[in-house]
Design a protein around this motif. Structure first.
Motif, PDB file in Angstrom:
ATOM      1  N   ARG A  54      -5.019 -11.260  16.413  1.00  0.00           N
ATOM      2  CA  ARG A  54      -6.261 -11.610  17.105  1.00  0.00           C
ATOM      3  C   ARG A  54      -7.379 -11.746  16.078  1.00  0.00           C
ATOM      4  O   ARG A  54      -7.466 -10.946  15.140  1.00  0.00           O
ATOM      5  N   ASP A  85     -11.209 -15.005  19.478  1.00  0.00           N
ATOM      6  CA  ASP A  85     -12.350 -14.727  20.354  1.00  0.00           C
ATOM      7  C   ASP A  85     -13.637 -15.129  19.639  1.00  0.00           C
ATOM      8  O   ASP A  85     -13.856 -14.747  18.488  1.00  0.00           O
ATOM      9  N   LYS A  95     -21.188  -6.952  16.250  1.00  0.00           N
ATOM     10  CA  LYS A  95     -19.954  -6.825  17.028  1.00  0.00           C
ATOM     11  C   LYS A  95     -18.769  -6.534  16.098  1.00  0.00           C
ATOM     12  O   LYS A  95     -17.920  -5.705  16.409  1.00  0.00           O
ATOM     13  N   TYR A 107      -9.191  -6.333  16.450  1.00  0.00           N
ATOM     14  CA  TYR A 107      -9.048  -7.583  15.693  1.00  0.00           C
ATOM     15  C   TYR A 107      -8.337  -7.377  14.358  1.00  0.00           C
ATOM     16  O   TYR A 107      -8.652  -6.469  13.604  1.00  0.00           O
TER      17      TYR A 107
ATOM     18  N   ILE C 133     -30.593  -1.728  23.882  1.00  0.00           N
ATOM     19  CA  ILE C 133     -29.751  -1.801  22.691  1.00  0.00           C
ATOM     20  C   ILE C 133     -29.282  -0.408  22.278  1.00  0.00           C
ATOM     21  O   ILE C 133     -28.182  -0.230  21.765  1.00  0.00           O
ATOM     22  N   VAL C 137     -24.585   0.501  22.268  1.00  0.00           N
ATOM     23  CA  VAL C 137     -23.651   0.950  21.236  1.00  0.00           C
ATOM     24  C   VAL C 137     -22.874   2.195  21.662  1.00  0.00           C
ATOM     25  O   VAL C 137     -21.647   2.185  21.638  1.00  0.00           O
ATOM     26  N   PHE C 140     -20.349   1.439  24.259  1.00  0.00           N
ATOM     27  CA  PHE C 140     -19.154   0.799  23.693  1.00  0.00           C
ATOM     28  C   PHE C 140     -18.223   1.855  23.094  1.00  0.00           C
ATOM     29  O   PHE C 140     -17.005   1.800  23.290  1.00  0.00           O
ATOM     30  N   ASP C 150     -13.704  -4.386  27.552  1.00  0.00           N
ATOM     31  CA  ASP C 150     -13.216  -5.647  28.085  1.00  0.00           C
ATOM     32  C   ASP C 150     -12.645  -5.513  29.495  1.00  0.00           C
ATOM     33  O   ASP C 150     -11.704  -6.194  29.850  1.00  0.00           O
ATOM     34  N   LEU C 224     -27.008 -10.145  29.306  1.00  0.00           N
ATOM     35  CA  LEU C 224     -26.288 -10.614  28.127  1.00  0.00           C
ATOM     36  C   LEU C 224     -25.844  -9.485  27.201  1.00  0.00           C
ATOM     37  O   LEU C 224     -24.688  -9.433  26.793  1.00  0.00           O
ATOM     38  N   LEU C 225     -26.744  -8.564  26.904  1.00  0.00           N
ATOM     39  CA  LEU C 225     -26.482  -7.620  25.822  1.00  0.00           C
ATOM     40  C   LEU C 225     -25.250  -6.747  26.071  1.00  0.00           C
ATOM     41  O   LEU C 225     -24.357  -6.661  25.224  1.00  0.00           O
ATOM     42  N   LEU C 228     -22.090  -8.702  26.004  1.00  0.00           N
ATOM     43  CA  LEU C 228     -21.723  -9.061  24.638  1.00  0.00           C
ATOM     44  C   LEU C 228     -20.997  -7.916  23.935  1.00  0.00           C
ATOM     45  O   LEU C 228     -19.988  -8.106  23.267  1.00  0.00           O
ATOM     46  N   VAL C 229     -21.539  -6.716  24.108  1.00  0.00           N
ATOM     47  CA  VAL C 229     -21.005  -5.579  23.377  1.00  0.00           C
ATOM     48  C   VAL C 229     -19.726  -5.056  24.024  1.00  0.00           C
ATOM     49  O   VAL C 229     -18.784  -4.683  23.338  1.00  0.00           O
ATOM     50  N   LEU C 230     -19.676  -5.050  25.347  1.00  0.00           N
ATOM     51  CA  LEU C 230     -18.576  -4.352  26.033  1.00  0.00           C
ATOM     52  C   LEU C 230     -17.369  -5.240  26.343  1.00  0.00           C
ATOM     53  O   LEU C 230     -16.346  -4.749  26.777  1.00  0.00           O
ATOM     54  N   THR C 231     -17.508  -6.552  26.189  1.00  0.00           N
ATOM     55  CA  THR C 231     -16.371  -7.405  26.514  1.00  0.00           C
ATOM     56  C   THR C 231     -15.928  -8.219  25.294  1.00  0.00           C
ATOM     57  O   THR C 231     -16.685  -8.400  24.351  1.00  0.00           O
ATOM     58  N   ASN C 232     -14.689  -8.689  25.357  1.00  0.00           N
ATOM     59  CA  ASN C 232     -14.186  -9.561  24.304  1.00  0.00           C
ATOM     60  C   ASN C 232     -13.751 -10.906  24.846  1.00  0.00           C
ATOM     61  O   ASN C 232     -14.113 -11.947  24.334  1.00  0.00           O
ATOM     62  N   VAL C 240     -22.636 -14.804  28.068  1.00  0.00           N
ATOM     63  CA  VAL C 240     -22.076 -14.727  26.722  1.00  0.00           C
ATOM     64  C   VAL C 240     -21.670 -16.119  26.241  1.00  0.00           C
ATOM     65  O   VAL C 240     -21.944 -16.518  25.109  1.00  0.00           O
TER      66      VAL C 240
END
Lengths: 459, 327, 291
Positions: A54, A85, A95, A107, C133, C137, C140, C150, C224-225, C228-232, C240
């Protein structure tokens, strides 16, 4: 109406369930220790037992790679399944930092912008390609064929962490039609900053003779953005100056630095109204609309600017591309390599490194240039004749750019604090651009803040 | 919609029949039907708070603790755990950071301009909308759209509209001989633009809530006032405003908490520039944490912003309670 | 007795005699305001129908060559479908969960005598002061620790943290506006507190409840934030995808497709709001006549 309360009750039960789950979730959180486990290859897969890897990459090209590059790779290695991704550019580094620190990282492959390798490598999460993964390197993988500048982007503290997979440079675009209308000779790679600035006023033109200017000399980064300082940094570099000296102390707060920033600010005078807000898209659109005669911009936009009729009003024969103007030391360019690294804790390091080797090999790079129009980093690719005709002048400009980059060390600070420095420079550059400070004051403040930052990090 | 009796198993006669008056000071009847009963009664009240408390505690407790913890530490980016404690050092760094102090000032200016504007416009438009005609429902739904447009797109569209070269706003101004105006590159105008964009985006929220509040007003009261021959101003001031007061105040508090956190539109429209003219505090912290990877100092800033917001929120709630009582 | 609050609309069915002109004026005013607020939206839609090279034409044009290319080409090649589905799941999930938990808490604050409830409410509200923000973190890190990155549920719970306080506070104000006799008489009839809440109080506060629900869904919809951080990939949402398109560092942002996707994301929410409104007005009218 009557069913409403009942529906809501069902949700309550779910809510309680979810709440319980969440409670379990936070019950404990042990520190995620990073044990230095050895890199075990994991093989390249067999038909019976394929392996999956990945990759995390910039959203701007993740899909293109997934759809076109991966199938091409799979022709050679059918048993390596690749998932890519994409993450929006602005949040990609953060990220990647978060993902890299996992004991079992999501990854295997990390695609990084030019200045990021030190920050990523400092976490200990990247594999040393020549050391850790040396045993998986193909005998015919030609390290020496890379131009030195691009390859150096993936190196930090003597170790090679990544290889160039998508090269880019800040270059100069020019609109031949507007130069002709102004009665000026077309720029050549020998054009100096002095000549350029002398010509700039003539490039602000009233082409339809209605008494108001409708074409301007230049568009480039002017707004508060980490990439804006790269413009005056390139001017400084081509005059022999540097952002930081050998001891990582600010070296830009000098007459040469002030002059470079002032040149960048002066460009605003010859730029379209509102140019002070120009980031990446705006100068691009102004140039594509034939509103500006020159543009200092990443070379990768050439296709969408000169070739693709959907996105541009210009034609290839109208658009010239070359290195940025010449200073006392050399012409200008600024390195913007995308390099790719293998996660140290990856269970599929061998397969991952195999993909990177193919992508950055002579064959892989030529395929990428010819099929996707991606810029190469290898001497052999640059000296070959590209299949797509529009790439011919671009290859020439890229090759000239690599020479300039080596001569003037034209890249962003190679430190884990690179992005923090770039943020400071961005804010101060913007203050100077909008007249809230003079060039001297802005650089003085920037120098103070950068030395404070670096001092706090123990330099 | 008649009162429902068929399912309720009549557990715990917790009602206080004809309990007069003040809902705040009403207590469970002392010496009621025994301890068991009282405990049940208490539990039946806490049941209402439980789901919210459980979810919030579960999801929020650790992140809050982590933020405060990191604010006193140097973060090890290899593990995202504190490498060592540094005491108040991060806070000292933050307090000496002119950028942070400036961002607080910018946030203050933005809030002072945007919040009153949005509240006034929002309730004004809600009153306009509260006229019975066929298109009202559609209009109300359409008013939601500015909120729904994703900030990145909204910011981009506004940038297009405001651009001096190809922007529609300056084009129209140019037709009447004004401009071109550098909406986003002049420090003062950039703040004005940011407030305008934010007002465009969030006034619809106030409209939405205000409309609901107005819809819930007891119609007979208004009718009675009208029969009494009260003018619209008197009706508004003496009847509508007092009845709407809780909703107005709640909308204000929700908007205040939302506005404090605003950074997406600033990021999309001005990136906090020019210089730091529109660098609101949450954008500053976001860039410190996510772009500069300075999580330690960013956490100190976050903790300080939390403290400031808490104090101000409690002040507003005080005011809220005072006004609710008074009206 | 329910009807005392519900039939507001009907009660004012007849505009006052002197109100005719004022009535028209207000309609005109509301249309003008709507047009003003919708102008950028119309610009977004017209942009989505242009060829990329025409978007930045100067002077600006409403329409040049009209094309649906931005809708067809991009949507077929990007994961817009699955991401839209994710957005719907997450936004409705978070919206519903927080409307239930939040309105219950709001009711407790408005009506139930609980010692310390005011302080708890204040704290819950004030917790919204944390910059997002700073929360993203550690959230996550927690999610990763429990292998929950995710996933939809992670995003739903994360969104609940900022939705519940808002819902709680808004609903508190709506509940306070209800006449007190309402639940008292319900409980005389022997209903439990919860029963009275769901059967009497909630139906009587539908305008407020549904408006708050719409607001919650919108907030989760465009977030968005955290996304962005919690999903892939599996749970990634539309914002996103849009952020990625806007930050195209290779070719420049594709404003055609961007505004097309922007337009598409607006449609479901507006339809939902319209539907809710129709249903609500019908429901209120029915309630009024039945009473």
């Amino acid at each position: 109406m009557r069913s409403f309360p009942r529906a809501m009750r069902g949700t309550t039960r779910r809510a309680v369930l979810a709440g319980g789950l969440a409670a379990v979730l936070t019950a404990s959180l042990a520190a995620c220790g990073s044990s230095d486990d050895e890199v075990t290859g994991g093989g390249v897969g067999t038909a019976e037992k394929p392996v999956s890897i990945r990759m995390i990459a910039n959203d701007a090209f993740a899909r293109q790679w997934q759809d076109q590059m991966v199938p091409e790779f799979n022709k050679l290695y059918p048993n390596i399944k690749v998932t890519i991704d994409g993450v929006p550019y602005g949040d990609l580094l953060a990220k990647e930092m978060l993902e890299l620190t996992a004991p079992d990282p999501t990854y295997d492959l990390i695609v990084a912008d030019d200045p990021w390798i030190p920050q990523l490598a400092k976490t200990g999460g990247l594999a040393d390609l020549k050391g850790d993964l040396g045993k998986f390197t193909k005998a015919d993988y030609d390290w020496d064929d890379f131009n030195t500048g691009p390859l150096a982007a993936g190196e930090w503290q003597g170790k090679q962490y990544s290889v160039p997979v998508r090269s880019n440079e800040l270059l100069m675009f020019y609109n031949k039609t507007l130069y002709a209308k102004a009665g000026l000779p077309e720029p050549t790679p020998k054009l100096t900053w002095q000549q350029y600035l002398e010509q700039a006023p003539k490039l602000v033109q009233d082409t339809n003779k209605d008494g108001k200017p409708d074409a301007w000399a230049v568009g480039t980064y002017f707004t508060k953005d980490p990439l804006t300082p790269t413009i005056w940094q390139t001017i400084l570099n081509s005059n022999g100056g540097q952002l930081l000296d050998g001891d990582n102390k600010p070296a830009f707060n000098t007459p040469a630095g002030v002059a470079a920033l002032q040149t960048h600010i002066d460009l605003l005078k010859y730029a379209p109204p509102g140019a002070a807000t120009y980031q990446f898209n705006e100068p691009l659109e102004a140039f594509r609309q034939g509103k500006t005669a020159t543009m200092f911009m990443w070379g990768s936009v050439y296709k969408g600017t000169a070739v693709d009729p959907k996105t541009t009003t210009l034609k290839p024969e109208q658009v010239g591309i070359q290195v940025m103007p010449v200073g006392s030391l050399s012409a200008g360019a600024h390195r913007g390599m995308w390099t790719a690294a293998v996660a140290k804790k990856s269970k599929q390091a061998e397969a991952s490194w195999t993909l990177l080797q193919w992508l950055s090999s002579k064959q892989g790079e030529q395929w990428q240039s010819n099929t996707l129009g991606v810029f190469p980093a290898r001497k052999s690719t640059l000296s070959s004749t590209p299949q797509q005709e529009w790439l011919v002048p671009v290859f020439k400009a890229i090759a000239d750019g690599y020479v300039a980059i080596d001569a003037g060390k034209m890249w962003r600070p190679k430190l884990p604090e690179s992005d923090a420095i770039q943020q400071i420079l961005a804010t101060q550059t913007s203050r100077a651009m909008s007249g809230q400070a003079t060039a001297e004051q802005a650089l003085q403040t920037a120098a103070d803040e950068v030395s404070k930052l670096l001092k706090s990090k123990g330099y | 919609m008649t009162t429902n009796t068929q399912t309720a198993p009549a557990r715990g006669g917790t009602s206080s029949p004809a309990g007069p008056g003040d809902r705040r000071s009403r207590r469970p009847r002392a010496g009621g039907p025994g301890l068991r009963h009282r405990w049940r009664d208490l539990a039946s009240r806490w049941v209402f708070l439980a789901p919210a408390l459980v979810i919030l505690a579960a999801v929020l407790a650790y992140p809050l603790f982590y933020t405060v913890w990191i604010s006193f530490s140097e973060l090890d980016l290899a593990t995202f755990t504190p490498a060592r404690s540094v005491g108040w050092m991060n806070y000292r760094t933050v307090l000496e950071d002119p950028g942070f102090l400036n961002s607080l000032k910018v946030t203050g200016v933005y809030l002072a301009l945007a919040l009153p504007l949005q509240m006034l416009l929002g309730f004004g438009i809600a009153f306009l909308l509260n006229v019975e005609w066929r298109g009202r429902g559609v209009l109300r739904a359409l008013f939601l759209i500015p909120m729904v447009v994703v900030p990145v797109v909204a910011g981009g569209v506004w940038k297009m509209l405001l651009d001096p070269l190809w922007g529609f706003v300056n084009y129209v101004l140019g037709l009447v001989g004004i401009g071109p105006v550098n909406w986003l590159s002049d420090p003062t105008l950039a703040m004005v633009s940011l407030v305008l964009i934010d007002t465009w985006r969030w006034t619809p929220f106030v409209v939405l809530i205000a409309s609901a509040g107005i819809m819930s007003l007891p119609g007979d009261v208004l009718e009675a006032a009208r029969v009494d021959g009260a003018g619209w101003w008197a009706t508004l001031r003496k009847i509508v405003l007092p009845l709407l007061a809780p909703v107005i105040l709640a909308a204000f508090i929700v908007r205040w908490l939302g506005a404090v956190k605003m950074f997406d539109i600033a990021l999309a429209a001005t990136k906090g520039g020019p210089g730091q003219a529109t660098d609101v505090v949450n954008l500053y912290i976001y860039e410190k944490a996510f772009r500069s990877l300075e999580f330690g100092t960013a956490s100190s800033m976050a903790t300080m912003v939390l403290a400031i917001t808490m104090v101000l929120t409690f002040l507003f709630l005080r005011l809220n309670r005072y006004l609710e009582k008074r009206w | 007795m329910v009807t005392t609050t519900a039939p507001t609309i009907d009660a004012r069915r007849r505009p006052a005699r002197r109100g005719r002109a004022g009535h028209r004026l207000r309609i005109a005013g509301s249309i003008a305001a709507a047009l003003l607020f919708l102008f950028p939206v119309l610009w977004m839609i017209s942009t989505s129908l242009k060829l990329p090279r025409d978007i930045f034409a100067s002077p600006p044009r409403w329409f040049s060559t009209v094309t649906l290319d931005n809708y067809t080409s991009y949507i077929t090649q990007a994961d817009i479908g699955p991401r839209m589905l994710n957005t719907v799941i997450v936004a409705t999930g978070a919206g519903l969960l927080s409307i239930v938990a939040g309105s219950m808490a709001g009711y407790a604050l408005a009506r139930l005598p609980i010692r310390g409830a005011g302080l708890i409410g204040g704290l819950i509200l004030a917790s919204r002061g944390v910059p997002p923000i700073a929360l993203a973190v550690p959230m996550f890190l927690v999610a990763r620790r429990f292998d929950l990155t995710d996933r939809h549920i992670t995003l739903i719970l994360a969104y609940c943290t900022f939705l519940i306080p808002y819902v709680m506070w808004l609903m508190r104000s709506f509940f306070m506006a209800l006449p007190k006799e309402l639940e008292e008489s319900a409980m005389i009839d022997g209903a439990s507190r919860l029963g009275a809440f769901f059967r009497i109080i909630v139906p009587c506060s539908l305008p407020g409840l549904l408006s708050t629900l719409i607001f919650s869904i919108i907030l989760a919809w465009e977030e968005l934030l955290f996304a962005l951080v919690l999903t892939n990939r599996e749970a990634a949402t539309i914002p996103v995808a849009i952020a990625g398109m806007a930050a195209d560092t290779e070719q420049g942002a594709m404003w055609g497709p961007l505004t097309a996707v922007g337009t598409l994301t607006v449609i479901p929410v507006v339809l939902f709001a319209l539907f809710v409104q129709k249903w609500l007005i019908k429901g209120l009218a029915e309630g009024a006549t039945k009473g």
